[in-house]
Design a protein around this motif. Sequence first.
Motif, mmCIF file in Angstrom:
data_model
loop_
_atom_site.group_PDB
_atom_site.id
_atom_site.type_symbol
_atom_site.label_atom_id
_atom_site.label_comp_id
_atom_site.label_asym_id
_atom_site.label_seq_id
_atom_site.Cartn_x
_atom_site.Cartn_y
_atom_site.Cartn_z
ATOM 1 N N LEU A 20 0.833 -1.209 0.000
ATOM 2 C CA LEU A 20 0.000 0.000 0.000
ATOM 3 C C LEU A 20 0.864 1.255 0.000
ATOM 4 O O LEU A 20 1.744 1.401 0.853
ATOM 5 N N PRO A 50 -0.049 4.917 0.593
ATOM 6 C CA PRO A 50 -1.176 5.807 0.893
ATOM 7 C C PRO A 50 -0.962 7.198 0.313
ATOM 8 O O PRO A 50 0.128 7.544 -0.143
ATOM 9 N N ASP A 55 -1.038 10.156 1.869
ATOM 10 C CA ASP A 55 -0.160 11.029 2.658
ATOM 11 C C ASP A 55 1.216 10.397 2.789
ATOM 12 O O ASP A 55 1.336 9.181 2.921
ATOM 13 N N SER A 57 3.831 9.310 4.978
ATOM 14 C CA SER A 57 3.845 9.016 6.412
ATOM 15 C C SER A 57 5.011 8.093 6.707
ATOM 16 O O SER A 57 4.926 6.892 6.489
ATOM 17 N N LEU A 58 6.102 8.706 7.157
ATOM 18 C CA LEU A 58 7.340 7.960 7.374
ATOM 19 C C LEU A 58 7.960 8.331 8.705
ATOM 20 O O LEU A 58 7.747 9.434 9.212
ATOM 21 N N GLU A 59 8.739 7.406 9.255
ATOM 22 C CA GLU A 59 9.512 7.670 10.464
ATOM 23 C C GLU A 59 10.692 8.546 10.047
ATOM 24 O O GLU A 59 11.623 8.060 9.400
ATOM 25 N N ILE A 60 10.624 9.832 10.380
ATOM 26 C CA ILE A 60 11.536 10.800 9.762
ATOM 27 C C ILE A 60 12.999 10.661 10.183
ATOM 28 O O ILE A 60 13.880 11.143 9.496
ATOM 29 N N PHE A 61 13.255 9.981 11.314
ATOM 30 C CA PHE A 61 14.642 9.869 11.759
ATOM 31 C C PHE A 61 15.334 8.604 11.241
ATOM 32 O O PHE A 61 16.533 8.435 11.416
ATOM 33 N N ALA A 62 14.565 7.722 10.623
ATOM 34 C CA ALA A 62 15.159 6.485 10.091
ATOM 35 C C ALA A 62 15.855 6.776 8.763
ATOM 36 O O ALA A 62 15.523 7.739 8.080
ATOM 37 N N THR A 100 14.442 1.914 6.797
ATOM 38 C CA THR A 100 12.976 1.936 6.748
ATOM 39 C C THR A 100 12.445 0.935 5.716
ATOM 40 O O THR A 100 11.402 0.316 5.924
ATOM 41 N N ARG A 151 14.068 -1.899 4.849
ATOM 42 C CA ARG A 151 14.296 -3.213 5.492
ATOM 43 C C ARG A 151 13.223 -3.489 6.541
ATOM 44 O O ARG A 151 12.761 -4.619 6.694
ATOM 45 N N PHE A 152 12.856 -2.440 7.273
ATOM 46 C CA PHE A 152 11.807 -2.565 8.303
ATOM 47 C C PHE A 152 10.511 -3.082 7.667
ATOM 48 O O PHE A 152 9.874 -4.007 8.179
ATOM 49 N N SER A 153 10.130 -2.491 6.544
ATOM 50 C CA SER A 153 8.875 -2.884 5.892
ATOM 51 C C SER A 153 8.912 -4.352 5.477
ATOM 52 O O SER A 153 7.922 -5.061 5.615
ATOM 53 N N MET A 173 8.168 5.749 -0.067
ATOM 54 C CA MET A 173 6.877 5.112 0.233
ATOM 55 C C MET A 173 6.630 3.933 -0.713
ATOM 56 O O MET A 173 6.141 2.877 -0.295
ATOM 57 N N LYS A 203 8.956 1.027 0.151
ATOM 58 C CA LYS A 203 8.467 0.310 1.345
ATOM 59 C C LYS A 203 7.298 -0.618 0.972
ATOM 60 O O LYS A 203 7.213 -1.751 1.453
#
Lengths: 257, 308
Positions: B82, B84, B86, B88-93, B98, B100-102, B144, B147
Amino acid sequence: MNARFNPRGVWTVYRAEMARMRRTFWQSIATPVITTILYFVVFGGAVGSHMHSVQGVGYGAFIVPGLIMLTLLTQSISNASVGFYFPIFTKAIFEILSAPLSAFETVTAYVGAAATKSVLLGLIILITASFFIKLQILHPVWMVAFMLLTSITFSLFGFIIGIWARNFEQLSIIPAIIVTPLTFLGGAFYSIDMLPEPWRTLNLFNPVVYLISGFRWSFYGAADVRVMTSLACTLGFMAACLAAIWWIFRTGYRLKP
Amino acid sequence: MSSIITVSGLRKAYDTGFVALDGVDLDIAKGEIFALLGPNGAGKTTLISIICGLVRASAGEVRIDGHEINREYRAARSAIGLVPQDISLEIFATVWDTVRFSRGLFGLKPDNGFIETLLRDLTLWDKRHARILELSGGMKRRVMIAKALAHEPKLLFLDEPTAGVDVNLRRDMWVLVRSLRQRGVTIILTTHYIQEAEEMADRVGVIADGKLLLVEQTAALMHRFGKRRLRLELARPLAEIPASLSRWNLELAEDGRCLVYHFDANTTENGVQDLLRALGELGLDFTDLETGRSSLEDIFLTLVEQKA
Protein backbone atom coordinates in the motif's frame (compact mmCIF):
# COMPACT_ATOMS: atom_id res chain seq x y z
CA MET A 1 6.19 -16.25 8.32
CA ASN A 2 4.01 -19.15 9.32
CA ALA A 3 0.23 -18.99 9.33
CA ARG A 4 -0.07 -18.73 13.10
CA PHE A 5 2.74 -16.44 14.19
CA ASN A 6 4.95 -13.79 12.62
CA PRO A 7 8.08 -13.85 14.83
CA ARG A 8 10.18 -11.93 12.32
CA GLY A 9 7.56 -9.19 12.22
CA VAL A 10 7.61 -8.93 16.02
CA TRP A 11 11.41 -8.88 16.05
CA THR A 12 11.46 -6.18 13.36
CA VAL A 13 9.26 -3.83 15.39
CA TYR A 14 11.10 -4.66 18.63
CA ARG A 15 14.50 -3.98 17.04
CA ALA A 16 13.31 -0.71 15.49
CA GLU A 17 12.05 0.45 18.88
CA MET A 18 15.34 -0.46 20.54
CA ALA A 19 17.19 1.40 17.77
CA ARG A 20 15.14 4.47 18.63
CA MET A 21 16.53 4.29 22.18
CA ARG A 22 20.08 4.23 20.81
CA ARG A 23 19.32 7.21 18.55
CA THR A 24 17.98 9.17 21.52
CA PHE A 25 20.70 8.11 23.98
CA TRP A 26 20.73 11.34 25.98
CA GLN A 27 16.97 11.46 26.39
CA SER A 28 16.47 7.73 26.89
CA ILE A 29 19.41 6.74 29.09
CA ALA A 30 21.65 9.58 30.15
CA THR A 31 18.90 11.90 31.44
CA PRO A 32 17.21 9.42 33.84
CA VAL A 33 20.61 8.20 35.08
CA ILE A 34 21.86 11.72 35.77
CA THR A 35 18.57 12.61 37.51
CA THR A 36 18.81 9.54 39.72
CA ILE A 37 22.43 10.29 40.63
CA LEU A 38 21.28 13.74 41.74
CA TYR A 39 18.64 12.09 43.96
CA PHE A 40 21.36 9.96 45.57
CA VAL A 41 23.60 12.95 46.10
CA VAL A 42 20.82 15.17 47.55
CA PHE A 43 18.63 12.69 49.47
CA GLY A 44 21.05 9.83 50.05
CA GLY A 45 24.14 11.95 50.78
CA ALA A 46 23.21 15.45 51.97
CA VAL A 47 19.82 14.77 53.65
CA GLY A 48 20.30 11.07 54.41
CA SER A 49 23.49 11.63 56.41
CA HIS A 50 21.41 13.52 59.00
CA MET A 51 18.71 10.86 59.25
CA HIS A 52 18.31 7.73 61.31
CA SER A 53 17.92 4.41 59.58
CA VAL A 54 14.48 3.47 58.21
CA GLN A 55 13.19 -0.10 58.71
CA GLY A 56 16.68 -0.97 59.91
CA VAL A 57 18.34 0.26 56.70
CA GLY A 58 20.47 3.36 56.18
CA TYR A 59 18.47 6.12 54.46
CA GLY A 60 20.69 6.19 51.37
CA ALA A 61 20.16 2.46 50.83
CA PHE A 62 16.46 2.71 51.78
CA ILE A 63 15.64 5.02 48.88
CA VAL A 64 17.38 2.92 46.20
CA PRO A 65 14.40 0.56 45.49
CA GLY A 66 12.02 3.52 45.48
CA LEU A 67 14.18 5.43 43.01
CA ILE A 68 14.49 2.40 40.74
CA MET A 69 10.72 1.90 40.93
CA LEU A 70 10.16 5.60 40.14
CA THR A 71 12.31 5.15 37.02
CA LEU A 72 10.64 1.90 36.01
CA LEU A 73 7.14 3.39 36.29
CA THR A 74 7.82 6.65 34.50
CA GLN A 75 10.11 5.22 31.81
CA SER A 76 7.87 2.24 31.05
CA ILE A 77 4.91 4.54 30.52
CA SER A 78 6.93 7.08 28.58
CA ASN A 79 8.70 4.53 26.33
CA ALA A 80 5.54 2.64 25.43
CA SER A 81 3.27 5.64 25.01
CA VAL A 82 5.72 7.63 22.84
CA GLY A 83 6.73 4.46 20.97
CA PHE A 84 3.18 3.84 19.81
CA TYR A 85 1.88 7.41 19.68
CA PHE A 86 4.66 8.65 17.41
CA PRO A 87 3.69 6.45 14.42
CA ILE A 88 0.06 7.40 15.02
CA PHE A 89 1.09 11.08 14.97
CA THR A 90 3.11 10.69 11.76
CA LYS A 91 0.43 8.35 10.29
CA ALA A 92 3.14 5.73 9.77
CA ILE A 93 0.97 3.44 11.90
CA PHE A 94 -0.82 2.35 8.71
CA GLU A 95 2.17 0.15 8.02
CA ILE A 96 1.79 -1.74 11.29
CA LEU A 97 -1.99 -2.05 11.00
CA SER A 98 -1.86 -3.33 7.43
CA ALA A 99 0.96 -5.82 8.11
CA PRO A 100 0.29 -9.48 8.85
CA LEU A 101 0.70 -8.90 12.58
CA SER A 102 -1.90 -9.92 15.17
CA ALA A 103 -2.88 -7.62 18.02
CA PHE A 104 -0.92 -9.88 20.38
CA GLU A 105 2.19 -9.60 18.22
CA THR A 106 1.89 -5.82 17.92
CA VAL A 107 1.54 -5.43 21.69
CA THR A 108 4.35 -7.90 22.34
CA ALA A 109 6.73 -5.96 20.12
CA TYR A 110 5.99 -2.46 21.45
CA VAL A 111 5.50 -3.39 25.10
CA GLY A 112 8.44 -5.79 24.99
CA ALA A 113 10.75 -3.05 23.72
CA ALA A 114 9.46 -0.48 26.22
CA ALA A 115 9.83 -2.93 29.12
CA THR A 116 13.32 -3.93 27.98
CA LYS A 117 14.43 -0.29 27.96
CA SER A 118 12.99 0.26 31.43
CA VAL A 119 14.63 -2.84 32.89
CA LEU A 120 17.96 -1.82 31.34
CA LEU A 121 17.60 1.62 32.91
CA GLY A 122 16.65 0.09 36.26
CA LEU A 123 19.76 -2.09 36.15
CA ILE A 124 21.95 0.86 35.16
CA ILE A 125 20.58 2.83 38.11
CA LEU A 126 21.11 -0.13 40.43
CA ILE A 127 24.73 -0.40 39.30
CA THR A 128 25.18 3.37 39.59
CA ALA A 129 23.72 3.29 43.13
CA SER A 130 26.18 0.58 44.12
CA PHE A 131 29.00 3.08 43.54
CA PHE A 132 27.47 5.46 46.11
CA ILE A 133 25.86 3.11 48.63
CA LYS A 134 26.55 -0.36 50.01
CA LEU A 135 23.60 -2.44 48.80
CA GLN A 136 22.28 -5.83 49.72
CA ILE A 137 19.71 -7.85 47.78
CA LEU A 138 18.19 -10.58 49.94
CA HIS A 139 15.82 -11.97 47.30
CA PRO A 140 17.42 -11.38 43.86
CA VAL A 141 14.91 -13.58 41.99
CA TRP A 142 12.00 -11.63 43.47
CA MET A 143 13.80 -8.38 42.69
CA VAL A 144 14.08 -9.36 39.01
CA ALA A 145 10.48 -10.62 39.04
CA PHE A 146 9.16 -7.32 40.46
CA MET A 147 11.26 -5.38 37.96
CA LEU A 148 9.93 -7.36 35.02
CA LEU A 149 6.32 -7.36 36.22
CA THR A 150 6.34 -3.64 36.91
CA SER A 151 8.02 -2.79 33.61
CA ILE A 152 5.64 -4.93 31.57
CA THR A 153 2.55 -3.76 33.44
CA PHE A 154 3.34 -0.06 33.13
CA SER A 155 4.48 -0.48 29.54
CA LEU A 156 1.02 -1.93 28.85
CA PHE A 157 -0.45 1.12 30.61
CA GLY A 158 1.78 3.39 28.49
CA PHE A 159 0.67 1.58 25.35
CA ILE A 160 -2.96 2.38 26.24
CA ILE A 161 -2.05 6.04 26.82
CA GLY A 162 -0.27 6.09 23.44
CA ILE A 163 -3.50 5.02 21.73
CA TRP A 164 -5.76 7.24 23.85
CA ALA A 165 -3.73 10.46 23.52
CA ARG A 166 -4.77 12.89 20.82
CA ASN A 167 -1.73 15.13 21.23
CA PHE A 168 1.63 15.36 22.98
CA GLU A 169 0.11 17.17 25.95
CA GLN A 170 -2.28 14.30 26.66
CA LEU A 171 0.62 11.94 26.23
CA SER A 172 2.47 13.48 29.16
CA ILE A 173 -0.46 14.48 31.36
CA ILE A 174 -1.14 11.13 33.05
CA PRO A 175 2.51 10.41 33.91
CA ALA A 176 2.96 14.02 35.10
CA ILE A 177 -0.16 14.55 37.20
CA ILE A 178 -0.97 11.03 38.35
CA VAL A 179 1.93 8.58 38.19
CA THR A 180 4.79 10.77 39.44
CA PRO A 181 2.82 12.17 42.44
CA LEU A 182 1.58 8.68 43.35
CA THR A 183 5.16 7.41 43.23
CA PHE A 184 6.44 10.20 45.48
CA LEU A 185 3.56 9.66 47.90
CA GLY A 186 3.86 5.88 47.60
CA GLY A 187 6.95 5.59 49.75
CA ALA A 188 9.82 6.14 47.32
CA PHE A 189 11.60 8.30 49.92
CA TYR A 190 10.01 7.10 53.18
CA SER A 191 8.17 4.26 54.84
CA ILE A 192 4.44 4.87 54.92
CA ASP A 193 4.59 3.94 58.63
CA MET A 194 6.24 7.37 59.05
CA LEU A 195 2.99 9.07 57.99
CA PRO A 196 0.45 10.17 60.61
CA GLU A 197 -3.15 8.92 60.43
CA PRO A 198 -5.34 9.34 58.40
CA TRP A 199 -2.66 9.84 55.70
CA ARG A 200 -1.17 6.42 56.29
CA THR A 201 -4.53 4.65 55.78
CA LEU A 202 -5.39 6.86 52.81
CA ASN A 203 -2.06 5.99 51.21
CA LEU A 204 -3.01 2.31 51.24
CA PHE A 205 -5.34 3.19 48.35
CA ASN A 206 -2.29 4.25 46.35
CA PRO A 207 -1.33 1.22 44.18
CA VAL A 208 2.27 2.39 43.90
CA VAL A 209 2.72 1.75 47.66
CA TYR A 210 2.41 -1.97 46.95
CA LEU A 211 4.89 -1.91 44.09
CA ILE A 212 7.57 -0.05 46.03
CA SER A 213 6.95 -2.07 49.18
CA GLY A 214 7.30 -5.41 47.39
CA PHE A 215 10.38 -4.27 45.50
CA ARG A 216 12.03 -2.94 48.69
CA TRP A 217 11.24 -6.22 50.43
CA SER A 218 13.24 -8.06 47.76
CA PHE A 219 16.26 -5.94 48.77
CA TYR A 220 16.05 -5.73 52.56
CA GLY A 221 13.34 -8.16 53.66
CA ALA A 222 11.29 -5.33 55.19
CA ALA A 223 8.01 -4.06 53.73
CA ASP A 224 5.14 -1.68 54.46
CA VAL A 225 2.61 -4.27 53.27
CA ARG A 226 2.66 -8.05 52.80
CA VAL A 227 4.68 -9.11 49.75
CA MET A 228 1.89 -11.30 48.40
CA THR A 229 -0.44 -8.30 48.53
CA SER A 230 2.14 -6.37 46.50
CA LEU A 231 2.34 -9.17 43.96
CA ALA A 232 -1.45 -9.51 43.72
CA CYS A 233 -1.81 -5.74 43.26
CA THR A 234 0.74 -5.72 40.42
CA LEU A 235 -0.84 -8.72 38.70
CA GLY A 236 -4.31 -7.19 39.12
CA PHE A 237 -3.23 -3.97 37.41
CA MET A 238 -1.59 -5.97 34.64
CA ALA A 239 -4.84 -7.91 34.09
CA ALA A 240 -6.78 -4.63 33.91
CA CYS A 241 -4.36 -3.24 31.31
CA LEU A 242 -4.54 -6.43 29.24
CA ALA A 243 -8.35 -6.31 29.34
CA ALA A 244 -8.30 -2.69 28.15
CA ILE A 245 -5.93 -3.52 25.28
CA TRP A 246 -8.06 -6.52 24.29
CA TRP A 247 -11.08 -4.19 24.13
CA ILE A 248 -9.13 -1.60 22.09
CA PHE A 249 -8.19 -4.11 19.42
CA ARG A 250 -11.60 -5.78 19.42
CA THR A 251 -13.43 -2.50 18.86
CA GLY A 252 -10.73 -0.72 16.84
CA TYR A 253 -10.86 2.22 19.29
CA ARG A 254 -8.77 5.08 17.85
CA LEU A 255 -6.98 2.63 15.55
CA LYS A 256 -9.47 1.31 13.02
CA PRO A 257 -12.61 3.36 12.45
CA MET B 1 -8.39 -14.73 -15.72
CA SER B 2 -8.91 -15.41 -11.98
CA SER B 3 -9.66 -12.62 -9.54
CA ILE B 4 -7.12 -11.29 -7.07
CA ILE B 5 -9.70 -9.09 -5.34
CA THR B 6 -13.33 -9.95 -4.84
CA VAL B 7 -15.48 -7.38 -3.07
CA SER B 8 -19.09 -8.34 -2.34
CA GLY B 9 -21.80 -6.11 -0.90
CA LEU B 10 -19.28 -3.90 0.88
CA ARG B 11 -20.80 -1.23 3.07
CA LYS B 12 -19.19 1.25 5.46
CA ALA B 13 -21.14 3.58 7.71
CA TYR B 14 -19.01 5.62 10.11
CA ASP B 15 -20.10 6.33 13.69
CA THR B 16 -21.15 9.80 12.54
CA GLY B 17 -23.75 8.16 10.30
CA PHE B 18 -21.90 9.04 7.10
CA VAL B 19 -22.19 6.18 4.60
CA ALA B 20 -18.87 6.04 2.77
CA LEU B 21 -19.57 2.82 0.85
CA ASP B 22 -23.00 1.53 -0.03
CA GLY B 23 -23.09 -1.99 -1.42
CA VAL B 24 -19.93 -2.11 -3.51
CA ASP B 25 -19.25 -5.21 -5.65
CA LEU B 26 -15.99 -5.41 -7.52
CA ASP B 27 -13.72 -8.01 -9.08
CA ILE B 28 -10.15 -7.25 -10.06
CA ALA B 29 -8.31 -9.72 -12.27
CA LYS B 30 -4.74 -10.78 -11.60
CA GLY B 31 -2.19 -8.70 -13.45
CA GLU B 32 -4.43 -5.83 -14.49
CA ILE B 33 -4.06 -2.11 -13.88
CA PHE B 34 -7.29 -0.78 -12.47
CA ALA B 35 -7.99 2.91 -11.95
CA LEU B 36 -10.57 3.98 -9.42
CA LEU B 37 -11.92 7.42 -10.20
CA GLY B 38 -14.23 9.56 -8.16
CA PRO B 39 -14.63 13.01 -6.67
CA ASN B 40 -13.36 13.82 -3.18
CA GLY B 41 -15.31 11.92 -0.52
CA ALA B 42 -16.63 9.40 -3.05
CA GLY B 43 -15.33 6.43 -1.04
CA LYS B 44 -12.11 5.58 -2.90
CA THR B 45 -9.80 5.73 0.12
CA THR B 46 -12.35 4.00 2.36
CA LEU B 47 -12.55 1.12 -0.11
CA ILE B 48 -8.77 0.78 -0.24
CA SER B 49 -8.50 1.11 3.54
CA ILE B 50 -10.99 -1.69 4.15
CA ILE B 51 -9.21 -3.99 1.71
CA CYS B 52 -5.87 -3.26 3.42
CA GLY B 53 -7.25 -3.80 6.93
CA LEU B 54 -7.11 -0.16 8.06
CA VAL B 55 -10.86 0.38 8.32
CA ARG B 56 -13.51 -2.09 9.49
CA ALA B 57 -16.36 -2.78 7.10
CA SER B 58 -19.94 -2.48 8.37
CA ALA B 59 -21.10 -5.28 6.06
CA GLY B 60 -19.94 -7.32 3.09
CA GLU B 61 -16.92 -9.40 2.32
CA VAL B 62 -13.50 -8.88 0.77
CA ARG B 63 -11.26 -11.66 -0.49
CA ILE B 64 -7.65 -11.23 -1.57
CA ASP B 65 -6.39 -14.04 -3.75
CA GLY B 66 -9.14 -16.18 -2.23
CA HIS B 67 -8.36 -15.24 1.39
CA GLU B 68 -11.05 -13.50 3.45
CA ILE B 69 -9.44 -10.37 4.91
CA ASN B 70 -10.51 -10.86 8.53
CA ARG B 71 -10.33 -14.61 9.08
CA GLU B 72 -7.22 -15.12 6.91
CA TYR B 73 -5.70 -11.70 7.44
CA ARG B 74 -2.09 -12.90 7.39
CA ALA B 75 -2.34 -14.44 3.92
CA ALA B 76 -4.52 -11.60 2.63
CA ARG B 77 -2.29 -8.78 3.91
CA SER B 78 0.91 -10.52 2.80
CA ALA B 79 -0.28 -10.13 -0.79
CA ILE B 80 -0.81 -6.37 -0.49
CA GLY B 81 1.49 -3.39 -0.79
CA LEU B 82 0.00 0.00 0.00
CA VAL B 83 1.21 3.47 -0.92
CA PRO B 84 -1.18 5.81 0.89
CA GLN B 85 -2.03 9.31 -0.19
CA ASP B 86 -0.16 11.03 2.66
CA ILE B 87 3.57 10.75 3.07
CA SER B 88 3.84 9.02 6.41
CA LEU B 89 7.34 7.96 7.37
CA GLU B 90 9.51 7.67 10.46
CA ILE B 91 11.54 10.80 9.76
CA PHE B 92 14.64 9.87 11.76
CA ALA B 93 15.16 6.49 10.09
CA THR B 94 17.45 6.07 7.09
CA VAL B 95 16.10 5.03 3.69
CA TRP B 96 17.83 1.66 3.92
CA ASP B 97 16.56 0.92 7.44
CA THR B 98 12.98 1.94 6.75
CA VAL B 99 12.75 -0.25 3.63
CA ARG B 100 14.30 -3.21 5.49
CA PHE B 101 11.81 -2.57 8.30
CA SER B 102 8.87 -2.88 5.89
CA ARG B 103 10.17 -6.19 4.56
CA GLY B 104 10.66 -7.56 8.07
CA LEU B 105 7.11 -6.59 9.11
CA PHE B 106 5.80 -9.07 6.57
CA GLY B 107 7.91 -11.83 8.06
CA LEU B 108 10.39 -12.06 5.20
CA LYS B 109 14.10 -12.69 5.63
CA PRO B 110 16.35 -9.71 4.93
CA ASP B 111 17.45 -9.66 1.29
CA ASN B 112 19.97 -6.92 0.74
CA GLY B 113 20.30 -7.73 -2.96
CA PHE B 114 16.57 -7.30 -3.53
CA ILE B 115 16.45 -4.05 -1.56
CA GLU B 116 19.45 -2.72 -3.49
CA THR B 117 17.70 -3.47 -6.79
CA LEU B 118 14.51 -1.85 -5.52
CA LEU B 119 16.33 1.31 -4.41
CA ARG B 120 18.24 1.51 -7.68
CA ASP B 121 14.99 1.12 -9.68
CA LEU B 122 13.53 4.00 -7.74
CA THR B 123 16.74 6.07 -8.01
CA LEU B 124 17.11 5.99 -4.23
CA TRP B 125 20.37 4.08 -4.04
CA ASP B 126 22.51 7.19 -3.60
CA LYS B 127 20.24 8.28 -0.75
CA ARG B 128 20.22 4.95 1.09
CA HIS B 129 22.10 6.34 4.10
CA ALA B 130 20.13 9.61 4.21
CA ARG B 131 17.54 10.11 6.91
CA ILE B 132 13.98 10.61 5.71
CA LEU B 133 13.86 14.18 7.05
CA GLU B 134 16.73 15.10 4.70
CA LEU B 135 14.81 14.05 1.58
CA SER B 136 12.68 16.11 -0.79
CA GLY B 137 8.96 15.45 -1.12
CA GLY B 138 9.47 13.52 -4.36
CA MET B 139 12.16 11.34 -2.79
CA LYS B 140 9.91 10.61 0.18
CA ARG B 141 7.20 9.50 -2.25
CA ARG B 142 9.73 7.12 -3.85
CA VAL B 143 10.58 5.76 -0.38
CA MET B 144 6.88 5.11 0.23
CA ILE B 145 6.77 3.05 -2.96
CA ALA B 146 9.96 1.19 -2.05
CA LYS B 147 8.47 0.31 1.35
CA ALA B 148 5.25 -0.92 -0.25
CA LEU B 149 7.23 -3.15 -2.63
CA ALA B 150 9.76 -4.38 -0.05
CA HIS B 151 7.83 -7.60 0.62
CA GLU B 152 7.28 -8.35 -3.08
CA PRO B 153 3.47 -8.03 -3.03
CA LYS B 154 1.18 -9.46 -5.69
CA LEU B 155 -1.10 -6.48 -5.42
CA LEU B 156 -0.12 -2.83 -5.16
CA PHE B 157 -2.44 -0.01 -4.14
CA LEU B 158 -1.40 3.47 -5.18
CA ASP B 159 -3.65 6.06 -3.58
CA GLU B 160 -3.12 9.31 -5.51
CA PRO B 161 0.50 8.35 -6.28
CA THR B 162 1.38 11.37 -8.38
CA ALA B 163 -0.45 14.07 -6.42
CA GLY B 164 1.93 16.99 -5.97
CA VAL B 165 4.93 15.34 -7.60
CA ASP B 166 7.03 16.80 -10.40
CA VAL B 167 6.85 15.75 -14.04
CA ASN B 168 9.99 13.58 -13.83
CA LEU B 169 8.74 11.58 -10.90
CA ARG B 170 5.32 11.18 -12.48
CA ARG B 171 6.93 9.82 -15.65
CA ASP B 172 9.19 7.50 -13.61
CA MET B 173 6.18 6.27 -11.72
CA TRP B 174 4.34 5.40 -14.90
CA VAL B 175 7.39 3.46 -16.10
CA LEU B 176 7.54 1.66 -12.75
CA VAL B 177 3.85 0.76 -12.83
CA ARG B 178 4.19 -0.70 -16.30
CA SER B 179 7.27 -2.71 -15.33
CA LEU B 180 5.48 -4.04 -12.23
CA ARG B 181 2.58 -5.15 -14.37
CA GLN B 182 5.00 -6.98 -16.65
CA ARG B 183 6.17 -8.87 -13.57
CA GLY B 184 2.57 -9.88 -12.85
CA VAL B 185 1.79 -7.38 -10.10
CA THR B 186 -1.81 -6.20 -10.06
CA ILE B 187 -2.07 -2.44 -9.63
CA ILE B 188 -4.98 -0.45 -8.34
CA LEU B 189 -4.61 3.28 -8.43
CA THR B 190 -6.76 6.20 -7.51
CA THR B 191 -5.89 9.42 -9.19
CA HIS B 192 -7.08 12.91 -9.88
CA TYR B 193 -5.01 12.95 -13.07
CA ILE B 194 -7.52 11.28 -15.32
CA GLN B 195 -5.03 11.37 -18.15
CA GLU B 196 -3.00 8.99 -16.00
CA ALA B 197 -5.87 6.51 -15.82
CA GLU B 198 -6.58 6.93 -19.53
CA GLU B 199 -3.00 6.13 -20.47
CA MET B 200 -2.27 3.36 -17.99
CA ALA B 201 -5.38 1.57 -16.81
CA ASP B 202 -6.81 -1.54 -18.41
CA ARG B 203 -10.09 -0.92 -16.65
CA VAL B 204 -11.67 2.02 -14.93
CA GLY B 205 -14.14 2.11 -12.07
CA VAL B 206 -16.09 5.28 -11.34
CA ILE B 207 -17.28 5.74 -7.78
CA ALA B 208 -19.50 8.49 -6.38
CA ASP B 209 -21.37 8.76 -3.08
CA GLY B 210 -20.14 5.34 -2.03
CA LYS B 211 -21.54 3.52 -5.08
CA LEU B 212 -19.66 2.11 -8.04
CA LEU B 213 -21.32 3.76 -11.02
CA LEU B 214 -19.56 1.59 -13.57
CA VAL B 215 -16.58 -0.64 -14.16
CA GLU B 216 -15.46 -0.96 -17.72
CA GLN B 217 -12.46 -1.49 -19.99
CA THR B 218 -10.86 1.91 -20.49
CA ALA B 219 -10.89 1.59 -24.28
CA ALA B 220 -14.52 0.40 -24.32
CA LEU B 221 -15.54 3.25 -22.05
CA MET B 222 -13.84 5.79 -24.27
CA HIS B 223 -15.55 4.21 -27.24
CA ARG B 224 -18.98 4.03 -25.65
CA PHE B 225 -19.09 7.49 -24.19
CA GLY B 226 -16.60 9.12 -26.52
CA LYS B 227 -17.65 12.23 -28.46
CA ARG B 228 -15.76 14.08 -31.12
CA ARG B 229 -15.76 17.78 -31.61
CA LEU B 230 -15.34 19.91 -34.73
CA ARG B 231 -14.37 23.51 -34.19
CA LEU B 232 -14.55 25.96 -37.11
CA GLU B 233 -13.00 29.41 -36.88
CA LEU B 234 -15.16 31.70 -39.03
CA ALA B 235 -13.78 34.35 -41.37
CA ARG B 236 -16.58 36.71 -40.28
CA PRO B 237 -18.36 36.54 -36.89
CA LEU B 238 -22.00 35.46 -36.82
CA ALA B 239 -24.72 37.10 -34.73
CA GLU B 240 -26.70 33.85 -34.62
CA ILE B 241 -26.71 30.37 -36.13
CA PRO B 242 -28.64 30.33 -39.44
CA ALA B 243 -31.92 28.41 -39.24
CA SER B 244 -30.88 26.09 -42.08
CA LEU B 245 -28.09 24.71 -39.82
CA SER B 246 -30.40 23.86 -36.94
CA ARG B 247 -30.32 20.08 -37.54
CA TRP B 248 -26.62 19.91 -36.53
CA ASN B 249 -27.29 21.37 -33.09
CA LEU B 250 -24.30 23.71 -33.36
CA GLU B 251 -22.85 25.90 -30.66
CA LEU B 252 -21.75 29.47 -31.37
CA ALA B 253 -18.70 30.39 -29.30
CA GLU B 254 -16.12 33.12 -28.82
CA ASP B 255 -18.46 36.03 -29.61
CA GLY B 256 -19.69 34.43 -32.83
CA ARG B 257 -16.22 33.74 -34.21
CA CYS B 258 -16.41 29.96 -33.73
CA LEU B 259 -18.86 27.21 -34.60
CA VAL B 260 -18.60 24.02 -32.55
CA TYR B 261 -20.15 20.74 -33.61
CA HIS B 262 -20.28 17.70 -31.29
CA PHE B 263 -20.84 14.35 -32.93
CA ASP B 264 -20.76 10.66 -32.10
CA ALA B 265 -17.27 9.25 -32.51
CA ASN B 266 -18.55 5.78 -33.19
CA THR B 267 -20.58 6.35 -36.33
CA THR B 268 -19.44 7.00 -39.86
CA GLU B 269 -22.62 8.91 -40.63
CA ASN B 270 -21.63 11.80 -38.44
CA GLY B 271 -22.89 14.65 -40.62
CA VAL B 272 -19.55 16.45 -40.97
CA GLN B 273 -19.50 16.36 -44.76
CA ASP B 274 -23.09 17.64 -44.96
CA LEU B 275 -22.30 20.41 -42.51
CA LEU B 276 -19.27 21.62 -44.48
CA ARG B 277 -21.33 21.53 -47.69
CA ALA B 278 -24.12 23.54 -46.04
CA LEU B 279 -21.66 26.14 -44.78
CA GLY B 280 -20.29 26.52 -48.32
CA GLU B 281 -23.77 26.97 -49.71
CA LEU B 282 -24.42 29.70 -47.14
CA GLY B 283 -21.12 31.40 -48.03
CA LEU B 284 -19.79 31.01 -44.51
CA ASP B 285 -16.03 30.78 -44.93
CA PHE B 286 -13.80 29.50 -42.17
CA THR B 287 -10.11 30.21 -41.60
CA ASP B 288 -9.24 27.21 -39.42
CA LEU B 289 -10.62 23.79 -38.60
CA GLU B 290 -9.85 21.67 -35.58
CA THR B 291 -11.13 18.28 -34.42
CA GLY B 292 -10.85 16.80 -30.94
CA ARG B 293 -11.95 13.79 -28.93
CA SER B 294 -13.53 13.86 -25.50
CA SER B 295 -11.16 12.75 -22.77
CA LEU B 296 -11.80 10.31 -19.96
CA GLU B 297 -12.11 13.40 -17.80
CA ASP B 298 -15.09 14.60 -19.86
CA ILE B 299 -16.65 11.15 -19.59
CA PHE B 300 -16.00 11.00 -15.87
CA LEU B 301 -17.59 14.40 -15.31
CA THR B 302 -20.59 13.41 -17.42
CA LEU B 303 -21.10 10.24 -15.40
CA VAL B 304 -20.80 11.99 -12.05
CA GLU B 305 -23.12 14.80 -13.18
CA GLN B 306 -25.68 12.25 -14.39
CA LYS B 307 -25.52 10.58 -10.97
CA ALA B 308 -26.00 13.93 -9.22
